[in-house]
Write an enzyme that holds these catalytic residues in place. Structure first.
Site: not given
Length: 615
Positions: A200-201, A358, A360, A362-363, A452
């Site tokens: 992720s982030h 971010d 990947d 999704d944010r 997301k």
């Protein structure tokens, strides 16, 4: 297998997460092209998963591998292995995804990744993957290319029919969902699920994080159980696949198709939004756009979508080269880590609209000129404007949802809303009861996929701004991001909100604080305490549980503190107070939260770090 939300189960997704590692100085490097020529018959899966600077694997071969099948010319090898400790998908924050982040020395153990992937297949009914199609992609971080080859070989060894993999192993989390859902809708190519290689982030690089996104507890518990008893890994003896070029590679009945990671997601975005409307905004001479890709996966999407399709200038994309270590940055789109974009947007001659995504994809973070949009306001404003500005929602949203720590701004837009978390949003979407959802940690999405979607959120905001300005002639003052937000506050009231991040706290200290708060919730109702002279009698404390117990406090249903100490919220209907700085408006609550929680005493930290301090 029923689908679930987020990456918690992405249309039947199988997933977990790990931490990346330093490479051992005494590692022996063997070029990846040598795999098919190694000493035993079959892939020598007893290996340190290590990579030298020349991008080759480090191998420890096993002479005890056994050929167990040769379907259609593919030799399947059974490689002996043994259980490895600490392979349970780990702890979860309140309402958040699970991540199993390990120290480097743990991650470097033999067969760590391979054991987990094999245990995953052992946890599923064969009909869920035998001769089926799986999607593989990731955020481009360090180790993804090597992990891709491992996953492909184990998938082939377990009877998967086809792997669809993004070029260079890259595919954003929302794009993986888009690919799976498109293939599910196709009678000719049915995608059973997929793997998303991402942490992720979190930062990337030899000393930082690596992972595969998590699965629901119903699956991860089975996987963990199988990691405790695993004795063999089924591996196809096939050479590495060239992931740098799109195309199809066949090994008997097993196929690897390298696909453009952007095309399916772009096609979906074109079906959701009015691209001509957005293009009319981005090509105006009096409107300036900025997007910070943070050297992460949306680098691959920014130019094809914003520049090639929508007409933005190429120099509007910053940090636009995908890097395995994200340029030594922290790919988390907030005011702390996207500081370059924030400085640009708050400069004297800053752009009119700024956004970031971010690691990947999704944010998202949305900014106007010298103006920050909180994630809580963002999902509320998108929901309020979706029907008129976004073709996909012309019939109106089916329902709205937010994570519990997110402010109540969304609640003001619709009477029917659900305070839950990403773990359950997908179930509501599948039931036809939810269209738009969001969380306080910069995640926003809709039922176009089960994730997301950072690019989606940026396009949603551009659609709103474009719709508000569609009749504006050159030279006329444009409706700005801040105008849209303040008009929203005037209609619905303002929900002051601030989130505070305590990163890398010792688990023992954090757990002691939660236990203390739980004890207080059960024993004490501090009705004599005050916030501006009043502590309402309705609810002093309530326990809250999604997957991990948490705590929240409610005052007159207008004020909320969330523990673990994550966010502070307060509703303000008086328009004359809407321009007050959030940190000023929330200071009495902040002081109370610190006093009640004794957070500073438990964590031994004195300074707060708010990811929403500009608002």
């Amino acid at each position: 297998m029923a689908s679930c939300c987020n990456s918690l189960r992405l249309e039947g997704l199988f997933l977990s997460a790990f931490r990346s590692s330093k490479r051992p100085s005494n590692a022996i490097s063997i070029p990846s092209s040598s795999f098919s020529r190694l000493s035993t018959h079959g892939f020598p899966l007893k290996t340190f998963f290590s990579v030298s600077h020349s991008r080759s694997f480090t191998i420890r071969a096993s002479s005890s591998s056994t050929t167990i099948a040769e379907p259609e010319g593919i030799k399947i090898t059974s490689v002996p292995t043994k259980p490895i400790e600490a392979q349970k998908t780990g702890t979860s924050d309140l309402g958040k995804r699970k991540f199993h982040l390990l120290q480097v020395k743990v991650y470097m153990q033999e067969n760590y990744l391979s054991n987990w992937i094999q245990s995953l297949f052992n946890s599923l009914p064969p009909e869920d993957y035998k001769n089926g199609v799986l999607v593989l992609g990731g955020d481009g971080r360090y180790f993804n290319r090597e992990a891709s080859q491992i996953i492909i070989k184990i998938a082939a060894g377990n009877g998967v029919g086809k792997i669809l993999v993004g070029r260079d192993g890259i595919m954003s989390t929302p794009a993986v969902s888009a690919v799976i859902r498109k293939r599910k809708a196709s009678m000719s190519i049915f995608a059973n699920g997929g793997f998303i290689m991402s942490a992720s982030h979190n930062p990337g690089g030899p000393e930082y994080d690596w992972g595969i996104k998590p699965a629901p507890e119903s699956i991860t518990d089975k996987i963990y159980g199988n990691t405790l008893s695993i004795s063999e890994i089924k591996m196809a003896e096939i050479p590495d696949v060239d992931l740098s070029r799109t195309g199809v590679t066949k090994f008997g009945k097993f196929t690897v198709e390298v696909v453009d990671p952007v095309s399916d997601h772009l096609e979906l975005m074109e079906s959701v939004f009015d691209f001509q409307l957005i293009k009319s905004l981005l090509t105006r001479s009096d409107f300036r756009f900025a997007f910070d890709a943070m050297h992460a996966v949306t680098d691959a999407y920014a130019k094809p979508i914003f520049v090639d399709k929508l007409g933005a200038s190429l120099d509007s994309i910053s940090n636009g080269v995908p890097l395995e270590d994200f340029g030594h940055g922290h790919p988390d789109p907030n005011l702390t880590y996207a500081k370059d974009l924030v400085n640009t947007m708050y400069s004297e001659n800053g752009p009119d609209f700024g956004a970031a995504s971010d690691g990947d994809g999704d944010r998202n973070m949305i900014l106007g000129k010298k103006f920050f949009v909180t994630p809580s306001d963002s999902v509320s404003i998108i929901s309020a404007n979706a029907q008129e500005a976004i073709p996909y929602f012309h019939g109106g949203p089916k329902g709205l949802a937010r994570s519990m720590p997110t402010s109540g701004a969304l609640d003001r837009v619709a009477e029917n809303w659900v305070p839950t978390c990403w773990k359950f949003f997908g179930n509501l979407m599948d039931a036809g009861k939810l269209s738009i959802c969001g969380e306080e940690s910069f995640g926003t999405g809709s039922d176009h996929i089960r994730e997301k979607d950072g690019i989606w959120a940026v396009l949603a905001w551009l659609s709103i701004i474009a719709y508000r300005n569609k009749d504006k002639k050159p030279g006329e003052k444009l409706v700005s991001v801040s105008d849209v937000v303040k008009q929203h506050w005037a209609t619905y009231g303002r929900n002051f909100f601030s989130r505070y991040d305590y990163e890398e706290c010792a688990s023992e200290c954090a757990n002691k604080m939660i236990e203390y708060l739980r004890d207080q919730a059960l024993k004490v109702r501090p009705v004599n305490s005050t916030v501006d002279g009043v502590w309402p009698q309705s609810k002093a404390f309530d326990l809250f549980s999604q997957t991990v117990p948490g705590l929240y406090s409610v005052y007159r249903e207008q004020v909320q503190l969330v523990q673990p100490f994550e966010s502070i919220k307060q509703y303000e209907p008086d328009a004359s107070q809407h321009d007050v700085d959030a940190q000023v408006a929330l200071k009495p609550l902040l002081d109370l939260a610190l006093s009640v929680s004794k957070l500073r005493d438990f964590t031994r930290r004195r300074n707060l770090q708010s990811s929403h301090k500009h608002h």
